[in-house]
Design a protein around this motif. Structure first.
Motif: not given
Length: 300
Positions: A123, A126-127, A130, A139, A145-146, A148
């Protein structure tokens, strides 16, 4: 207490280091983007400067919440699982307290920490990596995130890359705790001038009354059994109350159950007086007082 302090230290440290972590995530992930979407940062300073100018100062702390949570989870999991793993290994009687024991406990701790921290780490990554398109981020938060990831890639995608992650975190945990144990031992030895006691050693210099700390030394007891020392023709300690027939039998529950309360704190020390039957008071007697007699060794 230790887990709480570790979580607090990890949270504060990760909050301060979030900007550098953000620069690291973007620079390492830049090569996977199409050429027209790459940021092409020249270095850490250039990345931090451009992020501040192009996206604002607060962007440096994007993903701060999952970063702090990850650090707290890692610290808490490492400390708790290492202590429990080390205690279990020592209680098994198969491993002595030393570097090998610390290595095994550290690898177990690293495995547990990897399992606990990978979803939070995904998480966070990816944040922080992004892009914001037309003012709309990809996100919203870690829960987004989790959700998706589970919906599009499956539950086990939260632990994607488990092996390389563990290969990185395992040696890190091993080095951390082995160095910590050696530094603690050196501190006790050279600063406090005493040997560091094992977690299973009593502070009074005797074994604990816990029956699991009594590995059977007799050959006719099966290997791995605990608390089965033979004390009679047909009597084993596993059938008796903890503490009975050991260093302090007066502390055993059976002794306290079968004897009056005034004997519960009996220590085996002879009194230095007597109770007067008429007044009920204790009368000390000098001749009954125990004294340490030191012989005169002059001339030896």
């Amino acid at each position: 207490m230790k887990a709480g302090l570790g979580m607090a230290a990890g949270g504060i440290g990760s909050f301060v280091g979030t900007p550098a972590e953000l620069a690291l995530i973007r620079m390492t992930g830049d090569g996977r983007l199409p050429p027209d979407q790459r940021r092409n940062y020249k270095g850490v300073v250039n990345a931090l400067t451009r992020i501040t100018k192009e996206e604002g100062v607060l962007t440096l702390w994007r993903g701060c919440t999952p970063t702090v949570i990850r650090a707290m989870v890692v610290n808490a999991a490492q400390l708790a699982t290492y202590s429990q793993a080390k205690q279990a290994l020592l209680q098994s009687g198969k491993v002595q307290d030393g570097i090998f024991c610390h290595f095994l406990a550290s690898m177990i701790s690293g495995l547990a920490t990897t399992i606990a921290s990978m979803p939070v780490d995904i998480a966070k990554t990816r944040i922080q990596s992004m892009k914001v398109i037309d003012g709309k981020p990809e996100y919203k938060n870690a829960f987004d995130v989790w959700g998706k990831v589970i919906k599009n890639e499956g539950v086990f995608a939260l632990w994607k890359g488990f092996t390389p992650y563990y290969m990185r975190l395992g040696p890190h945990t091993v080095l951390t705790f082995i160095i910590l144990e050696q530094m603690n031992a050196a501190y006790y030895k050279y600063v406090l001038k005493q040997e560091m006691k094992s977690v299973l050693q009593s502070t009074r210099g005797v074994r604990s009354l816990n029956s699991t700390n009594f590995p059977a030394p007799w050959p006719f007891v099966k290997k791995g059994a605990f608390g089965q020392r033979k004390i009679g023709p047909m009597n084993y300690e596993k059938f008796k109350w903890p503490g009975q027939n050991r260093e302090f039998p007066e502390l055993s529950p059976k002794f306290q159950k079968l004897n009056p309360k005034e004997l519960h704190r009996y220590t085996g020390v002879q009194p230095d007086g007597f109770h007067d039957q008429r007044t009920g008071e204790f009368v000390p007697v000098k001749e009954m007082r125990s004294e340490l007699v030191v012989p005169n060794l002059d001339g030896f």
